[in-house]
Design a protein around this motif. Structure first.
Motif, mmCIF file in Angstrom:
data_model
loop_
_atom_site.group_PDB
_atom_site.id
_atom_site.type_symbol
_atom_site.label_atom_id
_atom_site.label_comp_id
_atom_site.label_asym_id
_atom_site.label_seq_id
_atom_site.Cartn_x
_atom_site.Cartn_y
_atom_site.Cartn_z
ATOM 1 N N TYR A 55 0.851 -1.189 0.000
ATOM 2 C CA TYR A 55 0.000 0.000 0.000
ATOM 3 C C TYR A 55 0.887 1.240 0.000
ATOM 4 N N GLU A 56 0.765 2.093 -1.021
ATOM 5 C CA GLU A 56 1.633 3.259 -1.170
ATOM 6 C C GLU A 56 0.794 4.535 -1.258
ATOM 7 N N PRO A 57 0.317 5.018 -0.126
ATOM 8 C CA PRO A 57 -0.567 6.194 -0.162
ATOM 9 C C PRO A 57 0.104 7.453 -0.690
ATOM 10 N N ARG A 58 1.428 7.572 -0.556
ATOM 11 C CA ARG A 58 2.092 8.785 -1.053
ATOM 12 C C ARG A 58 1.976 8.911 -2.565
ATOM 13 N N HIS A 59 1.806 7.813 -3.228
ATOM 14 C CA HIS A 59 1.570 7.843 -4.667
ATOM 15 C C HIS A 59 0.076 7.932 -4.971
ATOM 16 N N ILE A 60 -0.711 7.165 -4.234
ATOM 17 C CA ILE A 60 -2.140 7.036 -4.532
ATOM 18 C C ILE A 60 -2.894 8.348 -4.286
ATOM 19 N N GLU A 61 -2.676 8.964 -3.144
ATOM 20 C CA GLU A 61 -3.549 10.075 -2.740
ATOM 21 C C GLU A 61 -3.371 11.326 -3.590
ATOM 22 N N PRO A 62 -2.147 11.800 -3.857
ATOM 23 C CA PRO A 62 -2.034 12.964 -4.757
ATOM 24 C C PRO A 62 -2.584 12.677 -6.151
ATOM 25 N N LYS A 63 -2.410 11.460 -6.614
ATOM 26 C CA LYS A 63 -2.914 11.087 -7.941
ATOM 27 C C LYS A 63 -4.423 11.294 -8.032
ATOM 28 N N TRP A 64 -5.137 10.783 -7.050
ATOM 29 C CA TRP A 64 -6.599 10.877 -7.114
ATOM 30 C C TRP A 64 -7.100 12.272 -6.797
ATOM 31 N N GLN A 65 -6.435 12.969 -5.919
ATOM 32 C CA GLN A 65 -6.841 14.360 -5.658
ATOM 33 C C GLN A 65 -6.731 15.195 -6.927
ATOM 34 N N GLN A 66 -5.688 14.992 -7.700
ATOM 35 C CA GLN A 66 -5.533 15.722 -8.960
ATOM 36 C C GLN A 66 -6.623 15.316 -9.959
ATOM 37 N N ARG A 67 -6.905 14.031 -10.038
ATOM 38 C CA ARG A 67 -7.933 13.578 -10.976
ATOM 39 C C ARG A 67 -9.309 14.117 -10.592
ATOM 40 N N TRP A 68 -9.622 14.114 -9.299
ATOM 41 C CA TRP A 68 -10.907 14.661 -8.865
ATOM 42 C C TRP A 68 -11.032 16.124 -9.277
ATOM 43 N N GLN A 69 -9.951 16.864 -9.081
ATOM 44 C CA GLN A 69 -9.973 18.285 -9.414
ATOM 45 C C GLN A 69 -10.139 18.488 -10.921
ATOM 46 N N GLU A 70 -9.389 17.730 -11.705
ATOM 47 C CA GLU A 70 -9.477 17.878 -13.161
ATOM 48 C C GLU A 70 -10.862 17.505 -13.691
ATOM 49 N N ALA A 71 -11.489 16.543 -13.064
ATOM 50 C CA ALA A 71 -12.819 16.095 -13.499
ATOM 51 C C ALA A 71 -13.942 16.956 -12.929
ATOM 52 N N ARG A 72 -13.601 17.924 -12.071
ATOM 53 C CA ARG A 72 -14.605 18.742 -11.376
ATOM 54 C C ARG A 72 -15.656 17.824 -10.738
ATOM 55 N N LEU A 73 -15.142 16.805 -10.068
ATOM 56 C CA LEU A 73 -15.977 15.725 -9.564
ATOM 57 C C LEU A 73 -16.998 16.196 -8.532
ATOM 58 N N PHE A 74 -16.631 17.198 -7.746
ATOM 59 C CA PHE A 74 -17.490 17.597 -6.633
ATOM 60 C C PHE A 74 -18.388 18.792 -6.985
ATOM 61 N N ARG A 75 -18.393 19.163 -8.243
ATOM 62 C CA ARG A 75 -19.210 20.303 -8.674
ATOM 63 C C ARG A 75 -20.688 19.969 -8.521
ATOM 64 N N THR A 76 -21.442 20.903 -7.953
ATOM 65 C CA THR A 76 -22.874 20.709 -7.719
ATOM 66 C C THR A 76 -23.680 21.455 -8.773
ATOM 67 N N ILE A 110 -7.984 5.252 -1.541
ATOM 68 C CA ILE A 110 -7.687 3.841 -1.761
ATOM 69 C C ILE A 110 -8.839 3.158 -2.472
ATOM 70 N N ALA A 111 -10.076 3.617 -2.212
ATOM 71 C CA ALA A 111 -11.233 3.023 -2.888
ATOM 72 C C ALA A 111 -11.149 3.264 -4.390
ATOM 73 N N ASP A 112 -10.833 4.484 -4.801
ATOM 74 C CA ASP A 112 -10.731 4.766 -6.234
ATOM 75 C C ASP A 112 -9.554 4.025 -6.873
#
Length: 878
Positions: free
Chosen positions: A5-26, A787-789
């Motif tokens: 399990y390598e969270p230092r790689h996983i977490e920044p990766k997904w945070q960037q993808r969420w931002q690029e996808a505007r995932l949390f936009r309402t 980690i789920a994503d």
């Protein structure tokens, strides 16, 4: 998948993808059911977030994520309560300017919030110190002003000499400024108020319509302090021109009055005080002016007072009673004067005993005459009136009504309703706040700034520090002060006070519904869709400040027709605080400890440099995590050492949401190990994952005789029962049990995988594993989204877990065939027995009593009582 399990790689990766996808936009989508999840408006400080703050934000995020997966249109915004005393004081302390510190602190908060994976719609971000926001705060002021709910008046106010500004009553704690801890003085100054007292009854009544903790409701009820009673007039003996009015809720005890008390601020004190008593009275009044209301009313504090030298006449029996000045009577409640009945009021009783005043009994439980030789006790209950003239012999409740009628019939008094609540003092003599949109014209008086001239901009100046004279720094800026009257066009002066920060936070939840509207504070269709807030989450310390003020403004807006709801927050939840172990060292010879201190506080940097021998002598105690105690743990530290998902799971699991927790890194490590186990199992199971597991399981289980073996059936039951419980627990803020269910589910999955992994490949068994794996990843998503994503992608799925429906449990599969019955003796666990799910109460009791382990603890004694909780436990009492 990587081996570990390598969270230092996983977490920044997904945070960037969420931002690029505007995932949390309402999006505003009226076709969907809505869910508005909101944390209290934070003030961004220079210290950034602690893990204590995360105790609020992470649970909110879990709710928001689950509700999105369940098909709700979720509004989960974040903004900044950036105006007011905290931001200005912080800038002063740092030798900077709030216009520079606030953006810097906001950026840091935002970075930390993204670091822990909070799903905020940053496109709706608001900042109360920006003109596009405070324009509408000023607009709100004008709506209150038009309705007669904003006014200016001279008043004795709380003055903080260090902050050099006026404080509302709610901002004074123990006689000290709530922010800096300095003793507060009293000053008479012209101030702006909001007439919240006009809404006192509705603020009380509508508490029954909201799902709030009962403790918070009670705090608001107490603060509003509605009481029914009689107000009557008392004349000063020998001075028929001098009279004062008293209010009492116990007119049935009026014949027991043996003295009267005036508040130290009462205007009659100067007139009635005799020359012999003047020095003592003035000295007492000076001391009382330094105390806040909470201190003066504290039940723990000894009652004090001073005799004025004057007497008043009890109108019920014409008896003279001495008049005292005492600080436990407030000018801001009732009339600022009371009749004192020591036999039937505990405060009066303590006072009378201290100063040797008579104690006259006028109510007894049974109507019997009190013993004239015994010292009377204080009796505050109901009973029968005695020593009360023509009213003797009446039940006191009937006597209340009869005496109220008696006073009214003779024109001596009248029935009244009083409130403890005072109007909301909104003025601040500070720079960093929304300017009050009023112009003072010599000809026209107070003139509101026209709405089309808003905002009244805060001038951009370098010197903003408080003047210390009582005037706002804005008074020293001619280009701001000097203006023309909007009504007559003649030279006039702007109001130089600014609004306290609570004005900005009294309506921000409405702005989030429509944050970019330049034409109005919010569009009606948008607030009709989103309001009220479904989940409002924050600390209980705001019970009688922000929460009360926001309710008031919402009701004003409702009456004016531009807010569609009477209550802003349907559901309120308060998180428990986070405690940290705090080190103290023994004092040296030249050091002294204050009362209550156990030693000299040790800062973290000092602790790191301290020799081990000295560390061994430290004293440790659990205290609230706070920068002033040097015991703060930041999310940055935990993410660096472990991961954001580890922090999220630990904070959700460690204790019930509203319970204080002790921060222990061992628990954090345990949660990190759990995620490591999850990663390893998912990595092992991936080659055997069957994407089309649904038709396999549907076909296998279509006949009554399901071909799945018992371990497979139990695994499926655990999967569906866990999904059911997690989906129910998260909206109810039972996060700790939801995470516990998740972990127990994983333990069963781990055990089942070990059983089937070493057997010849079985399609049914792999389908059961695949169902559990896919559902587990999605159920993990609200808690540990990074980690789920990553697992979702590793298993070949596209998109994000947040975009998937939360797995729906099958009720028939979720029902267990059996359960583990807990057996207790006198409340202590003595056995666990696996029993059928449909077992009767009688059978549960028989099995429990027959247990050899239970028999050993009964020692032959017959049970006094057997308590059966169906589906759970049996407790045998001996």
């Amino acid at each position: 998948m990587t081996e570990a399990y390598e969270p230092r790689h996983i977490e920044p990766k997904w945070q960037q993808r969420w931002q690029e996808a505007r995932l949390f936009r309402t999006q505003d989508d009226p076709s969907k059911p809505k869910c508005y999840v909101l944390a209290f408006f934070p003030y961004p400080s220079g210290d950034g977030l602690s893990v204590g703050h995360c105790r609020n934000y992470i649970p909110c995020d879990a709710v928001a994520r689950l509700m999105r997966m369940r098909g709700y249109n979720v509004l989960h915004p974040m903004g900044w309560d950036a105006f007011g005393l905290p931001a200005e004081n912080e800038a002063i302390n740092k030798g900077s300017h709030p216009k520079q510190t606030v953006p810097r602190y906001v950026a840091n908060y935002k970075r930390q919030m993204n670091l822990i994976g909070l799903s905020y719609d940053w496109e709706r971000e608001i900042n109360s110190s920006q003109p596009d926001y405070y324009k509408w705060t000023q607009w709100w002021f004008l709506q209150l002003y038009k309705r007669g709910l904003a006014y200016r008046a001279n008043a004795p106010v709380n003055w903080c000499p260090r902050c050099r500004t006026v404080l509302a009553n709610e901002e004074v704690e123990g006689g000290k400024c709530w922010r800096c801890g300095t003793l507060v003085d009293k000053r008479d100054m012209p101030q702006w108020f909001f007439k919240i007292t006009a809404y006192a009854d509705r603020l009380l009544e509508d508490l029954d319509e909201v799902d709030w903790p009962e403790g918070i409701k009670q705090m608001q009820r107490h603060w509003i302090g509605r009481s029914e009673g009689v107000e009557f007039e008392m004349a000063v003996q020998g001075r028929p021109d001098l009279k004062f009015r008293v209010f009492t809720t116990r007119i049935d005890t009026v014949f027991g009055m043996t003295f009267a008390v005036l508040a130290p601020e009462h205007p009659l004190v100067d007139a009635i005080t005799t020359p012999e008593q003047r020095a003592a009275v003035e000295a007492y009044r000076a001391r009382a002016r330094r105390l806040d209301e909470a201190t003066r009313l504290s039940a723990e504090r000894e009652r004090t007072g001073v005799f004025t030298g004057a007497y008043a006449v009890n109108p019920a029996n014409d008896a003279p009673v001495p008049i005292y000045v005492a600080d436990y009577v407030l000018m801001t409640y009732g009339t600022g004067a009371i009749m004192a009945v020591p036999a039937h009021d505990e405060r009066d009783y303590d006072f009378a005993r201290k100063y040797g005043l008579p104690i006259r009994v006028v109510i007894t439980p049974d109507g019997g005459a009190p013993d004239p030789d015994a010292t009377p006790e204080c009796y505050t209950g109901d009973g029968v009136m005695v020593n009360s003239g023509e009213f003797s012999g009446l039940p006191n409740r009937e006597g209340m009504q009869r005496l109220a009628e008696w006073f009214e019939a003779r024109g001596l008094g009248a029935r009244r309703v009083n409130y403890r609540l005072r109007d909301w003092l909104i003025s601040r003599q500070r720079y960093w706040g929304a300017p009050i949109p009023i112009v003072h014209c010599p000809a026209c008086g107070e003139v509101p700034v026209p709405e089309d001239q808003l905002p009244v901009l805060l001038p951009d100046v370098e010197a903003y520090q408080p003047s210390g004279t009582g005037e706002s720094p804005l008074a020293n800026i001619p280009e701001f002060v000097n203006t023309s009257c909007p009504q007559c066009g003649q030279p006039a002066r702007r109001e130089t006070d600014t609004m306290g920060g609570f004005a900005c936070s009294s309506w921000y939840f409405l702005r989030f519904c429509d944050p970019h509207n330049d034409a109005e504070p919010f569009a009606q269709d948008k607030v009709r869709y989103w309001m009220p807030v479904d989940y409002y989450v924050g600390g209980a310390e705001h019970a009688v400040m922000h929460l009360l003020y926001a309710r008031f403004w919402t009701k004003v807006g409702y009456d004016a027709g531009f807010v569609p709801v009477k209550e802003p927050f349907y559901r309120l939840r308060n998180q428990g605080m986070v405690l940290a172990l705090t080190p103290y060292r023994p004092p040296r010879d030249d050091e002294t400890l204050r009362e209550g201190e156990i030693g000299i506080l040790v800062r973290r940097d000092q602790l790191e440099q301290m020799p081990d021998a000295e560390k061994a002598g430290l004293l440790w105690q659990w205290e609230k995590m706070s920068k002033s105690r040097y015991n703060v743990v930041t999310p940055d530290e935990i993410v660096e050492r472990y991961s954001a998902d580890t922090l999220r799971l630990y904070e959700l699991f460690v204790a019930p949401f509203d319970t204080a927790i002790e921060w222990k890194e061992e628990g954090v490590k345990g949660m990190h190990r759990f995620l490591g186990r999850v990663w390893r199992l998912m990595r092992e199971a991936r080659p055997c994952f069957v994407r089309d597991w649904r038709p396999i399981l549907n076909e296998s289980c279509q006949t009554p005789e399901c071909p799945l073996d018992e371990p497979a059936r139990k695994m499926r039951q655990r999967t569906h029962a866990s999904l059911k419980k997690i989906a129910a627990d998260i909206p109810d803020f039972r996060f700790n049990t939801a995470v516990a269910t998740l972990m127990e589910w994983f333990n069963h999955l781990e055990d089942y995988w070990k059983q089937v992994n070493h057997q010849p490949c079985c399609a049914d068994a792999m389908a059961v594993v695949s169902e559990a794996v896919e559902c587990f990843i999605l159920a993990l998503s609200p808690f540990a989204p990074h980690i789920a994503d990553e697992l979702w992608e590793a298993y070949g799925f596209e998109g994000f877990t947040l975009q998937q429906p939360f797995p729906q449990h099958d009720e028939s599969l979720a029902r267990a065939d059996e359960f583990e019955m807990v057996v207790q003796v006198n409340g202590k666990l003595r056995d666990r027995i696996v029993v059928p799910a449909d077992i009767t109460r009688e059978a549960m009791e028989q099995l429990a009593l027959a247990s050899p382990r239970v028999q050993a603890h009964l020692e032959g004694k017959p049970p006094r009582k057997v308590i059966v909780v169906p589906g759970k436990l049996v407790n045998i009492v001996v």
